[in-house]
Design a protein around this motif. Structure first.
Motif, PDB file in Angstrom:
ATOM      1  N   THR A  87      13.716 -15.339 -11.228  1.00 60.84           N
ATOM      2  CA  THR A  87      14.182 -14.442 -10.174  1.00 60.84           C
ATOM      3  C   THR A  87      15.646 -14.658  -9.828  1.00 60.84           C
ATOM      4  N   ASP A  88      16.089 -15.886  -9.757  1.00 59.78           N
ATOM      5  CA  ASP A  88      17.473 -16.180  -9.395  1.00 59.78           C
ATOM      6  C   ASP A  88      18.303 -16.397 -10.647  1.00 59.78           C
ATOM      7  N   ASN A  89      19.368 -15.633 -10.779  1.00 59.03           N
ATOM      8  CA  ASN A  89      20.286 -15.789 -11.908  1.00 59.03           C
ATOM      9  C   ASN A  89      19.563 -15.693 -13.247  1.00 59.03           C
ATOM     10  N   SER A  90      18.670 -14.751 -13.393  1.00 59.91           N
ATOM     11  CA  SER A  90      17.844 -14.686 -14.597  1.00 59.91           C
ATOM     12  C   SER A  90      18.672 -14.550 -15.865  1.00 59.91           C
TER      13      SER A  90
ATOM     14  N   ARG B 202      21.679 -19.527 -20.868  1.00 61.02           N
ATOM     15  CA  ARG B 202      21.792 -20.981 -20.977  1.00 61.02           C
ATOM     16  C   ARG B 202      20.730 -21.532 -21.930  1.00 61.02           C
ATOM     17  N   CYS B 203      19.502 -21.025 -21.815  1.00 65.56           N
ATOM     18  CA  CYS B 203      18.435 -21.457 -22.725  1.00 65.56           C
ATOM     19  C   CYS B 203      18.763 -21.098 -24.168  1.00 65.56           C
TER      20      CYS B 203
ATOM     21  N   SER C 291      22.355 -24.665 -30.172  1.00 65.76           N
ATOM     22  CA  SER C 291      22.966 -25.949 -30.511  1.00 65.76           C
ATOM     23  C   SER C 291      22.002 -26.831 -31.292  1.00 65.76           C
ATOM     24  N   GLY C 292      20.694 -26.630 -31.116  1.00 63.57           N
ATOM     25  CA  GLY C 292      19.698 -27.293 -31.941  1.00 63.57           C
ATOM     26  C   GLY C 292      19.215 -28.631 -31.417  1.00 63.57           C
ATOM     27  N   THR C 293      18.142 -29.108 -32.050  1.00 59.85           N
ATOM     28  CA  THR C 293      17.572 -30.408 -31.725  1.00 59.85           C
ATOM     29  C   THR C 293      16.928 -31.004 -32.974  1.00 59.85           C
ATOM     30  N   GLN C 294      16.897 -32.320 -33.045  1.00 55.55           N
ATOM     31  CA  GLN C 294      16.277 -32.972 -34.196  1.00 55.55           C
ATOM     32  C   GLN C 294      14.777 -33.070 -33.991  1.00 55.55           C
ATOM     33  N   MET C 295      14.044 -32.700 -35.024  1.00 56.34           N
ATOM     34  CA  MET C 295      12.595 -32.818 -35.024  1.00 56.34           C
ATOM     35  C   MET C 295      12.168 -33.244 -36.420  1.00 56.34           C
TER      36      MET C 295
END
Length: 77
Positions: free
Chosen positions: A20-23, A29-30, A36-40
């Motif tokens: 609701t806020d700043n959707s 941002r998500c 940017s990625g992540t190691q898995m």
């Protein structure tokens, strides 16, 4: 946007939806963090896991990983 929830005592509580806020800001941002990625660990049948960097591609249409010998096929849609 809010939803009505009843707590343990049977009293109504109202919760705000996280978008609701700043959707637009939150979604962007998500998406940026996902790009940017992540190691898995990528698991393959019959072998040990392979550490890979998983990330959202530049078109935001699929998840890719690197390193990979098959760069075009290294994706999950």
């Amino acid at each position: 946007m809010s939803s009505r929830v009843v707590n343990r005592k049977g009293e109504p509580q109202y919760r705000r939806h996280f978008l609701t806020d700043n959707s637009v800001f939150q979604v962007e941002r998500c998406m940026s963090v996902m790009q940017s990625g992540t190691q898995m660990v990528k698991l393959k049948a019959g072998s040990k896991g392979l550490v890979r960097l998983f990330y959202l591609d530049e078109h935001r249409s699929c998840i890719r990983w690197k390193p990979s010998r098959k760069s075009e096929k290294a994706k999950s849609e």
